[in-house]
Design a protein around this motif. Structure first.
Motif, mmCIF file in Angstrom:
data_model
loop_
_atom_site.group_PDB
_atom_site.id
_atom_site.type_symbol
_atom_site.label_atom_id
_atom_site.label_comp_id
_atom_site.label_asym_id
_atom_site.label_seq_id
_atom_site.Cartn_x
_atom_site.Cartn_y
_atom_site.Cartn_z
ATOM 1 N N HIS A 136 0.767 -1.231 0.055
ATOM 2 C CA HIS A 136 -0.072 0.019 -0.034
ATOM 3 C C HIS A 136 0.795 1.378 0.021
ATOM 4 O O HIS A 136 1.586 1.569 0.941
ATOM 5 C CB HIS A 136 -0.946 0.027 1.362
ATOM 6 C CG HIS A 136 -1.873 1.391 1.337
ATOM 7 N ND1 HIS A 136 -3.016 1.777 0.572
ATOM 8 C CD2 HIS A 136 -1.690 2.442 2.217
ATOM 9 C CE1 HIS A 136 -3.354 2.596 0.947
ATOM 10 N NE2 HIS A 136 -2.652 3.285 1.910
ATOM 11 N N HIS A 193 1.086 5.347 -1.965
ATOM 12 C CA HIS A 193 0.345 6.471 -2.861
ATOM 13 C C HIS A 193 1.476 7.057 -3.829
ATOM 14 O O HIS A 193 2.324 7.940 -3.090
ATOM 15 C CB HIS A 193 -0.397 7.507 -1.708
ATOM 16 C CG HIS A 193 -1.306 6.924 -0.878
ATOM 17 N ND1 HIS A 193 -2.729 7.424 -1.202
ATOM 18 C CD2 HIS A 193 -1.345 6.227 -0.142
ATOM 19 C CE1 HIS A 193 -3.281 6.762 -0.201
ATOM 20 N NE2 HIS A 193 -2.554 6.025 0.558
ATOM 21 N N HIS A 235 -8.926 2.181 2.409
ATOM 22 C CA HIS A 235 -8.579 2.210 3.662
ATOM 23 C C HIS A 235 -9.759 1.699 4.584
ATOM 24 O O HIS A 235 -10.801 2.190 4.112
ATOM 25 C CB HIS A 235 -8.016 3.559 3.821
ATOM 26 C CG HIS A 235 -6.904 4.341 2.955
ATOM 27 N ND1 HIS A 235 -7.198 4.837 1.715
ATOM 28 C CD2 HIS A 235 -5.616 4.289 3.214
ATOM 29 C CE1 HIS A 235 -6.069 5.416 1.235
ATOM 30 N NE2 HIS A 235 -5.202 4.924 2.412
ATOM 31 N N HIS A 248 -4.269 -0.547 6.776
ATOM 32 C CA HIS A 248 -4.512 -0.262 8.486
ATOM 33 C C HIS A 248 -5.302 -1.139 9.163
ATOM 34 O O HIS A 248 -4.620 -1.831 9.878
ATOM 35 C CB HIS A 248 -5.077 1.282 8.472
ATOM 36 C CG HIS A 248 -4.341 2.178 7.727
ATOM 37 N ND1 HIS A 248 -3.081 2.479 7.853
ATOM 38 C CD2 HIS A 248 -4.683 3.074 6.667
ATOM 39 C CE1 HIS A 248 -2.621 3.323 6.560
ATOM 40 N NE2 HIS A 248 -3.684 3.801 6.231
ATOM 41 N N ASP A 252 2.733 2.974 2.956
ATOM 42 C CA ASP A 252 1.717 3.954 2.822
ATOM 43 C C ASP A 252 2.636 5.430 2.939
ATOM 44 O O ASP A 252 1.978 6.624 3.529
ATOM 45 C CB ASP A 252 1.030 3.909 4.132
ATOM 46 C CG ASP A 252 -0.245 4.819 4.087
ATOM 47 O OD1 ASP A 252 -0.572 5.003 2.991
ATOM 48 O OD2 ASP A 252 -0.499 5.369 5.179
HETATM 49 ZN ZN LIG Z 1 -2.935 5.113 2.417
#
Ligand SMILES: [Zn+2]
Length: 430
Positions: A72, A74, A227, A266, A317
């Motif tokens: 995960h 971005h 998420h 998460h 993340d």
């Molecule tokens: Zn994220």
């Protein structure tokens, strides 16, 4: 043509247990499509006689290991790593959404995509499940670069049709049309994969989530990426917006967004019923410990996940996370494993941390046997590690008495300097 690489060699067996040869040999050869795959692996003494025809590259003092898998991340948040904020929701409003709004511009998307892949590869990450932005241009830029570099990469257009500012908010109907068009354009082209990507339930209408669930059913081998249960304020907000759902996680299930290849970052504020639902639907968690510590979100419950027995792996993340380096993520996971630990022992074993960021992450993505390992049949994405990359690493790894101590020295002291080279499985013409 066969190629062989001689160095120390780290692999994992079918149960995620480490296999290690101090003098190993990795033999790779093109498959039917010309894609480089592992043909044979093991100790040099056992493997070399089987391949007298292979051209051997010798890397003395180095360790060959599977390329890391980041579950995960971005890519449009590359530039906002280390943005200070009170917590998740102010961080989104003050840094993330303004940065992401710039990805409407294809030139900006392309520029950041190049920086992002350079950074991943410098850190030894060969596959990531990746958020783009709500702009289709960001997805095109990502896939074009990944395709040129021959990487196995997954991303998707972010869906967020409410509670989002101008510049990142999309239109319900158009967002679903764009998603389907991008699936048809990119999914399973070379080594690329598409992820249906609602940002998180509070920023999507029921209609958008329902449409996403319908696409997830129609294109069953795409990924679903979102998420859940990261931060207490976010959980409270989700419960207010979806009062009929038993829990925040149940919102996604109600819209058909939990299944194999669905991955939620998460999963901190869960109860056992949520964990059972993860297991029953074969949904996976992307555990993002540097992000959770940085934003003060909480601590993933490793014991809870293991007690119920559902799939998870590690993730950076970035940009809520603070580092592209898998070593930083593994160390943070070790710290988080201490929180609420009830069993005696050392938090999480170093070899398990490593597996959760390679083969275990691949398994959680539905890509076991394809990436994340160096067993025969796997695509030949691997890293060449120099355990003597810094004076302290040289000293500490030299003192290691066993594999766990060696891996832990690198997890605790390591960064991108450990990764001497990242080798990508190339598709060779002819
Ligand atoms: Zn994220």
């Amino acid at each position: 043509m066969k190629r062989a690489y001689r160095a120390a060699l780290l692999r994992f067996d079918d149960h995620g247990r480490p296999l290690y040869e101090e003098d190993g040999l990795l033999v790779v050869a093109p498959d039917d499509q010309g894609r480089q795959r592992v043909l044979d692996a093991g100790s040099h003494a056992a493997v070399a006689p089987r391949h007298p025809d292979a051209a051997v590259t010798h890397w003395p003092g180095r360790i060959l290991a599977p390329g890391f898998v980041d579950m995960h991340i971005h890519f449009p948040q590359t530039d906002i790593v280390g943005a200070p904020a009170d917590g998740l929701l102010p961080w989104l409003e003050n840094y993330t959404f303004p940065a992401e709004s710039r990805f409407a511009d294809p030139a900006h998307s392309r520029e950041v995509a190049e920086v992002f892949f350079d950074e991943l590869l410098r850190n030894g990450v060969t596959t990531s499940l990746t958020f783009a932005t709500s702009h289709p241009a960001s997805v095109d830029a990502f896939f074009e670069s990944a395709q040129r570099r021959q990487l196995r990469m997954i991303t998707g257009k972010v869906l967020q049709d409410r509670h989002s500012p101008d510049g990142v908010r999309d239109d319900t109907e158009q967002s679903l049309v764009d998603t389907e068009a991008l699936i048809r354009k990119w999914h399973k082209v070379d080594r690329l994969g598409y992820a249906i990507t609602p940002r998180f339930a509070p920023t999507s209408t029921d209609a958008q989530l329902r449409g996403a669930g319908e696409l997830a059913a129609r294109y069953a081998d795409t990924w679903v990426h979102s998420h859940v249960a990261e931060n207490k304020d976010e959980v409270k907000w989700a419960r207010e917006l979806f009062p009929q759902a038993r829990s925040y996680l149940e919102v996604y299930n109600g819209f058909g967004l939990m299944r194999e290849r669905a991955v939620y970052a998460h999963c901190i504020h869960f109860d056992d019923a949520d964990r059972q639902l993860m297991r029953a639907t074969r949904t996976a968690t992307a555990v993002s410990p540097t992000s959770n510590l940085f934003l003060g979100s909480g601590f993933f419950d490793f014991e809870g996940a293991d007690r119920i027995g559902y799939a998870y792996g590690l993730a950076s993340d970035v940009g809520g996370g603070t580092s592209f380096s898998p070593f930083a993520t593994m160390l943070a996971a070790y710290y988080v494993g201490r929180e609420g630990q009830t069993k005696p022992g050392i938090s999480i074993a170093p070899s398990e941390l490593w597996w959760r960021h390679t083969g275990g992450a691949a398994e959680a993505l539905g890509l076991a046997g394809t990436i994340g390992n160096l067993q025969p049949g796997c695509e030949a994405d691997f890293v060449v590690i120099n355990p003597q990359a810094t004076p302290l690493l040289a000293r500490k790894t030299g003192l290691a008495q066993n594999l766990e101590e060696l891996l832990f020295a690198m997890i605790v002291l390591g960064d991108d300097r450990l990764i001497e080279r990242t080798v990508i499985s190339q598709a060779l013409p002819g």
